[in-house]
Design a protein around this motif. Structure first.
Motif, mmCIF file in Angstrom:
data_model
loop_
_atom_site.group_PDB
_atom_site.id
_atom_site.type_symbol
_atom_site.label_atom_id
_atom_site.label_comp_id
_atom_site.label_asym_id
_atom_site.label_seq_id
_atom_site.Cartn_x
_atom_site.Cartn_y
_atom_site.Cartn_z
ATOM 1 N N THR A 134 0.831 -1.207 0.000
ATOM 2 C CA THR A 134 0.000 0.000 0.000
ATOM 3 C C THR A 134 0.864 1.255 0.000
ATOM 4 O O THR A 134 0.564 2.237 -0.693
ATOM 5 C CB THR A 134 -0.924 -0.004 1.238
ATOM 6 N N LEU A 135 1.952 1.246 0.768
ATOM 7 C CA LEU A 135 2.863 2.388 0.805
ATOM 8 C C LEU A 135 3.667 2.490 -0.489
ATOM 9 O O LEU A 135 3.935 3.595 -0.976
ATOM 10 C CB LEU A 135 3.802 2.265 2.004
ATOM 11 N N VAL A 136 4.045 1.360 -1.066
ATOM 12 C CA VAL A 136 4.789 1.360 -2.332
ATOM 13 C C VAL A 136 3.969 2.040 -3.423
ATOM 14 O O VAL A 136 4.511 2.775 -4.264
ATOM 15 C CB VAL A 136 5.151 -0.082 -2.743
ATOM 16 N N ALA A 137 2.660 1.833 -3.420
ATOM 17 C CA ALA A 137 1.804 2.382 -4.478
ATOM 18 C C ALA A 137 1.857 3.897 -4.539
ATOM 19 O O ALA A 137 1.632 4.493 -5.598
ATOM 20 C CB ALA A 137 0.369 1.917 -4.276
ATOM 21 N N THR A 138 2.165 4.561 -3.422
ATOM 22 C CA THR A 138 2.186 6.020 -3.424
ATOM 23 C C THR A 138 3.277 6.571 -4.335
ATOM 24 O O THR A 138 3.145 7.695 -4.842
ATOM 25 C CB THR A 138 2.411 6.551 -1.994
ATOM 26 N N LEU A 139 4.352 5.816 -4.560
ATOM 27 C CA LEU A 139 5.478 6.312 -5.354
ATOM 28 C C LEU A 139 5.111 6.496 -6.829
ATOM 29 O O LEU A 139 5.211 7.604 -7.359
ATOM 30 C CB LEU A 139 6.674 5.376 -5.183
ATOM 31 N N PRO A 140 4.676 5.441 -7.544
ATOM 32 C CA PRO A 140 4.309 5.656 -8.953
ATOM 33 C C PRO A 140 3.056 6.503 -9.117
ATOM 34 O O PRO A 140 2.927 7.256 -10.093
ATOM 35 C CB PRO A 140 4.106 4.239 -9.491
ATOM 36 N N LEU A 141 2.108 6.414 -8.163
ATOM 37 C CA LEU A 141 0.892 7.218 -8.279
ATOM 38 C C LEU A 141 1.219 8.714 -8.208
ATOM 39 O O LEU A 141 0.647 9.523 -8.945
ATOM 40 C CB LEU A 141 -0.098 6.834 -7.182
ATOM 41 N N TYR A 142 2.140 9.089 -7.318
ATOM 42 C CA TYR A 142 2.529 10.495 -7.246
ATOM 43 C C TYR A 142 3.267 10.927 -8.513
ATOM 44 O O TYR A 142 2.988 11.997 -9.073
ATOM 45 C CB TYR A 142 3.410 10.741 -6.019
ATOM 46 N N LEU A 143 4.212 10.100 -8.969
ATOM 47 C CA LEU A 143 5.000 10.474 -10.142
ATOM 48 C C LEU A 143 4.112 10.689 -11.361
ATOM 49 O O LEU A 143 4.204 11.713 -12.048
ATOM 50 C CB LEU A 143 6.049 9.400 -10.426
ATOM 51 N N TYR A 144 3.223 9.727 -11.662
ATOM 52 C CA TYR A 144 2.335 9.879 -12.818
ATOM 53 C C TYR A 144 1.242 10.914 -12.548
ATOM 54 O O TYR A 144 0.729 11.543 -13.480
ATOM 55 C CB TYR A 144 1.708 8.535 -13.181
ATOM 56 N N GLY A 145 0.893 11.094 -11.258
ATOM 57 C CA GLY A 145 -0.125 12.086 -10.914
ATOM 58 C C GLY A 145 0.326 13.509 -11.161
ATOM 59 O O GLY A 145 -0.507 14.421 -11.262
ATOM 60 N N LEU A 146 1.638 13.746 -11.269
ATOM 61 C CA LEU A 146 2.148 15.087 -11.532
ATOM 62 C C LEU A 146 1.630 15.640 -12.855
ATOM 63 O O LEU A 146 1.487 16.853 -13.017
ATOM 64 C CB LEU A 146 3.685 15.071 -11.548
ATOM 65 N N LEU A 147 1.347 14.766 -13.800
ATOM 66 C CA LEU A 147 0.888 15.210 -15.116
ATOM 67 C C LEU A 147 -0.571 15.639 -15.117
ATOM 68 O O LEU A 147 -1.036 16.257 -16.079
ATOM 69 C CB LEU A 147 1.100 14.101 -16.146
ATOM 70 N N GLY A 148 -1.323 15.282 -14.055
ATOM 71 C CA GLY A 148 -2.714 15.705 -13.965
ATOM 72 C C GLY A 148 -3.642 15.039 -14.949
ATOM 73 O O GLY A 148 -4.710 15.576 -15.260
ATOM 74 N N ARG A 149 -3.265 13.870 -15.451
ATOM 75 C CA ARG A 149 -4.100 13.179 -16.440
ATOM 76 C C ARG A 149 -4.941 12.066 -15.821
ATOM 77 O O ARG A 149 -5.686 11.388 -16.524
ATOM 78 C CB ARG A 149 -3.211 12.614 -17.552
ATOM 79 N N GLY A 150 -4.826 11.867 -14.513
ATOM 80 C CA GLY A 150 -5.645 10.881 -13.832
ATOM 81 C C GLY A 150 -4.964 9.543 -13.692
ATOM 82 O O GLY A 150 -4.631 8.902 -14.694
ATOM 83 N N CYS A 151 -4.733 9.123 -12.455
ATOM 84 C CA CYS A 151 -4.148 7.810 -12.158
ATOM 85 C C CYS A 151 -5.173 6.988 -11.395
ATOM 86 O O CYS A 151 -5.799 7.490 -10.451
ATOM 87 C CB CYS A 151 -2.877 7.962 -11.319
ATOM 88 N N HIS A 152 -5.349 5.737 -11.783
ATOM 89 C CA HIS A 152 -6.331 4.863 -11.148
ATOM 90 C C HIS A 152 -5.624 3.746 -10.406
ATOM 91 O O HIS A 152 -4.762 3.071 -10.969
ATOM 92 C CB HIS A 152 -7.269 4.257 -12.195
ATOM 93 N N LEU A 153 -5.979 3.562 -9.132
ATOM 94 C CA LEU A 153 -5.537 2.381 -8.398
ATOM 95 C C LEU A 153 -6.735 1.460 -8.264
ATOM 96 O O LEU A 153 -7.712 1.786 -7.581
ATOM 97 C CB LEU A 153 -4.974 2.729 -7.020
ATOM 98 N N ALA A 154 -6.668 0.317 -8.933
ATOM 99 C CA ALA A 154 -7.769 -0.649 -8.941
ATOM 100 C C ALA A 154 -7.459 -1.766 -7.964
ATOM 101 O O ALA A 154 -6.386 -2.372 -8.018
ATOM 102 C CB ALA A 154 -7.963 -1.220 -10.341
ATOM 103 N N THR A 155 -8.387 -2.030 -7.050
ATOM 104 C CA THR A 155 -8.173 -3.088 -6.076
ATOM 105 C C THR A 155 -9.370 -4.021 -6.057
ATOM 106 O O THR A 155 -10.289 -3.898 -6.874
ATOM 107 C CB THR A 155 -7.909 -2.487 -4.680
ATOM 108 N N LEU A 156 -9.384 -4.944 -5.093
ATOM 109 C CA LEU A 156 -10.358 -6.033 -5.106
ATOM 110 C C LEU A 156 -11.748 -5.612 -4.654
ATOM 111 O O LEU A 156 -12.743 -6.014 -5.233
ATOM 112 C CB LEU A 156 -9.878 -7.172 -4.205
ATOM 113 N N ASN A 157 -11.831 -4.844 -3.559
ATOM 114 C CA ASN A 157 -13.138 -4.535 -3.003
ATOM 115 C C ASN A 157 -13.162 -3.106 -2.482
ATOM 116 O O ASN A 157 -12.127 -2.449 -2.330
ATOM 117 C CB ASN A 157 -13.501 -5.522 -1.886
ATOM 118 N N GLU A 158 -14.351 -2.631 -2.229
ATOM 119 C CA GLU A 158 -14.526 -1.232 -1.840
ATOM 120 C C GLU A 158 -13.932 -0.933 -0.475
ATOM 121 O O GLU A 158 -13.482 0.185 -0.218
ATOM 122 C CB GLU A 158 -16.017 -0.887 -1.874
#
Length: 693
Positions: A147-171
């Motif tokens: 869960t903490l690892v996911a913050t690294l690529p999400l932030y990097l790609y999120g800088l572009l402002g084009r929308g990053c999706h993290l898809a997981t198993l359940n709500e």
């Protein structure tokens, strides 16, 4: 990039020729790795020519620069840290390549996590984050902090402002992770949204406009189909009242989004950009066997069909296997023999059935026999509020909104004596594979990826890299026990639990289904062992049960709900007693699910142990080896009911055969949908909305 070997290149600095780009941090000069070599390694990995450890060694060169930037950022105030992040965002949106910004971005996230959550990324977590930026599926041991690892690529790609999706198993996991990791993004100036069932279109639209959006793969897929469907409805001026807004559910609040005067449907989602899939093997492999379908309501059932469903459910038990019907070995489909058809013709029938043809009546009875044989209550489904709710075989959770097709769901409702709802049509559909392949940037993480490495690489173009653990794994694997009968197996499980409970060790017992969890619960109660039960019927208490599962003397019985996304922490003094002990009472259809359960013990260097229990009448042998061989081993087990000297090889063989069968089904589904989509595109039709039924 510059070619190597040209005479003009020999006069240039080696760093430029190789693609190194220097920068200075903390008085030291660092070089980015060669871009052309990184591209070669990535291409070779997609072809299966470059092992993961080679890429890890290569990415390890970035740990020094990231650490240097982190030392600089520690001197800044929170406001200054946010300014650095906003400046980085400006550079990203100005066209500077993301891989040039990666060291600074990762150092920012590391520092923000330390300040906001008191958590600092380990070096192996940084390596995992780098891998996720290179279209890779990473395998990290349970408890290593995905869960903490996911913050690294999400932030990097999120800088572009084009929308990053993290898809997981359940709500539950999507909401938990968004709330948990949200302070990191907010400190750095990025917005976070979460998609939940029951949200209106406007609420979803706002969530998708955020830089980072958490949600389930199912909701992301259905929102894509809704956008496509409602867009056509406006363009073609179709009456919106005929359509259904989510899979097999009525439109409800969605009708208000299609009112007059709105100027047309405004898409909820932006163009796909970056998707990070948590528990990637479950989402991209297990759930890929069924397409995502938006349904249309069908006309009500005719009286004859309704009566035939009910009559077939009543007479199904009168048909004998091998005499009246046989089972097709590959598809498990039931076929009536000539004797079975003759028996059907002789049976007394309601007069209303005279309007149905005999071939159609054969199909009704074949479905009823299949339901009686293979779809069991409290195992494959439960009855909740007067409706049949499917239990997902891989996650152990309720698959709300999902319905079996081709009359199977109606046959189950007839078997359970419930009101029979008409079958639905299809308004739009997409396979899981096609949906995620729309993203130009895709990555995933899970604790069990090696078994599906070939499929990840072949279907999604994502090689698998195994990230080493931060601390050595101390988990012990105790010898497996194979019993002749399930009765003897359950007795042995209770005895082992009793011994460990008396020692004060916490025990987690994994079962395959709800009914077996309840059966074991009754045995533990009779033995005087206090315990808790975790399965889909107790989903509301999941967080509390999991939080207590590692405490001294705690016994927890769980389906594979406890196998993914759960973090069992040891209570005081438990490590000195040997840590959490995990008992698997059966082997699942995929070895990955077994490994998920094993991974509950021995996390982050904690001690722990695991033992596998199986019996020769377990369901896995019938599913993998067929009924004839399964009957042979079950009979042998009845003659030798106690503990045998057999190994797990027989069960592992059945598991491998079943995994291959499921893999073939996924490939066949993908091939069929791609061929149909190709044909529809040639005809000028929409492959998602005009898919033949």
């Amino acid at each position: 990039m510059f070619p190597i070997g040209g005479s003009w290149a020999l006069s240039l600095p080696a760093e430029v020729v190789l693609g190194f780009f220097p920068f200075v941090a903390m008085g030291k000069e660092y070089f980015f790795y060669p871009e052309w070599l990184d591209a070669v390694l990535e291409k070779g990995a997609r072809w299966g020519l470059v092992p993961g450890w080679v890429r890890l060694r290569w990415w390890g060169r970035l740990l020094g620069p990231i650490g240097a930037w982190e030392e600089q950022f520690r001197r800044l105030t929170d406001a200054e840290l946010r300014k650095v992040s906003l400046a980085l965002r400006y550079r990203a949106r100005s066209g500077q390549p993301l891989h040039r910004l990666l060291p600074e971005a990762f150092a920012l996230v590391r520092e923000a996590a330390r300040r906001s959550l008191g958590m600092r990324h380990y070096d192996v977590q940084i390596l995992g984050g780098i891998a996720l930026c290179h279209r890779t599926i990473i395998e990290m041991q349970t408890g290593e902090g995905k869960t903490l690892v996911a913050t690294l690529p999400l932030y990097l790609y999120g800088l572009l402002g084009r929308g990053c999706h993290l898809a997981t198993l359940n709500e539950y996991l999507a909401r938990r992770d968004a709330e948990w990791m949200g302070p990191i993004y907010q400190m750095l100036g990025l917005s976070v949204g979460v998609i939940q069932a029951g949200m209106s279109a406007e609420e979803r639209r706002r969530a998708y406009q955020c830089d980072i959006t958490y949600g389930t793969a199912r909701e992301f897929g259905f929102d894509f189909l809704r956008d496509r469907l409602y867009g056509r409805m406006y363009n073609e001026r179709i009456d919106s009242g005929r359509w259904i807004g989510s899979e097999f559910e009525e439109l409800g609040s969605w009708q208000t989004e299609l009112g007059e005067g709105s100027g047309g449907w405004q898409p909820m989602q932006r163009a796909p950009f970056f998707a990070l899939v948590d528990e990637a093997d479950s989402v991209l492999i297990d759930e890929a066997r069924m397409p995502l379908i938006l349904a249309t309501p069908s006309a009500s059932l005719e009286t004859a069909e309704l009566t035939c469903f009910q009559w077939s459910a009543q007479v199904a038990s009168q048909f004998q296997p091998e005499i009246d019907y046989y089972e097709e070995p590959d598809s498990r489909r039931i076929r009536l023999t000539e004797a079975g058809r003759a028996k059907l013709r002789r049976l007394d029938k309601p007069s209303v059935l005279s309007t149905l043809s005999l071939p159609k009546m054969y199909q009704f009875v074949e479905r009823a026999i299949y339901v009686q044989q293979y779809l069991q209550r409290e195992e494959d489904f439960v009855v909740r509020d007067g409706e049949v709710v499917i239990v997902d075989e891989f996650t152990g959770r309720f698959a709300d909104g999902r319905r079996w097709q081709k009359g199977l769901h109606q046959a189950v409702e007839a078997k359970e004596g419930l009101p029979i709802r008409p079958e639905t049509g299809q308004a739009a559909q997409i396979t899981v594979q096609d949906f995620f392949l729309r993203y130009p940037h895709l990555a995933g993480m899970t604790g069990t990826a090696r078994e599906a490495a070939w499929e990840f690489r072949r279907i999604y173009g994502c090689p698998v890299v195994v990230i080493p653990p931060n601390r050595p794994i101390l988990r012990q694997t105790w010898p497996a026990k194979v019993f002749g009968t399930s009765q003897a197996k359950w007795a042995a499980v209770v005895e082992e639990v009793k011994q460990l409970w008396q020692q004060g060790r916490p025990v987690l017992i994994g079962t395959r289904s709800i009914d077996k969890s309840e059966h074991l619960s009754r045995l533990l109660t009779a033995a005087g062992i206090p315990h808790q039960v975790l399965h889909a019927l107790h989903e509301a208490e999941e967080a509390q049960i999991v939080a207590q599962a590692g405490q001294e003397g705690r016994v927890t019985v769980a389906t594979n709900m406890a196998g993914r996304g759960t973090d069992i922490r040891l209570g005081p003094g438990v490590a000195q007693r040997g840590g959490l002990h995990v008992i698997a009472t059966e082997m699942h259809e995929a070895a990955r699910i077994d490994r998920q359960l094993v991974g509950r013990a021995g996390r982050q260097g904690d001690p722990g142990s695991f033992r596998q229990f199986v019996a020769l009448d377990d369901e896995l042998l019938e599913l993998g080896l067929g009924k004839q061989k399964a009957r042979y081993w079950a009979e042998w087990g009845r003659q030798h009911p106690g503990l045998t000297e057999m190994s797990l090889q027989l069960f592992q063989k059945a598991q491998r055969l079943l995994q291959r069968h499921h893999s073939r089904m996924r490939r066949l589904l993908l091939w069929q949908h791609r061929r149909q989509a190709q044909m529809l595109r040639r005809l000028g039709l929409d492959p998602y909305l005009d898919m033949p039924h």
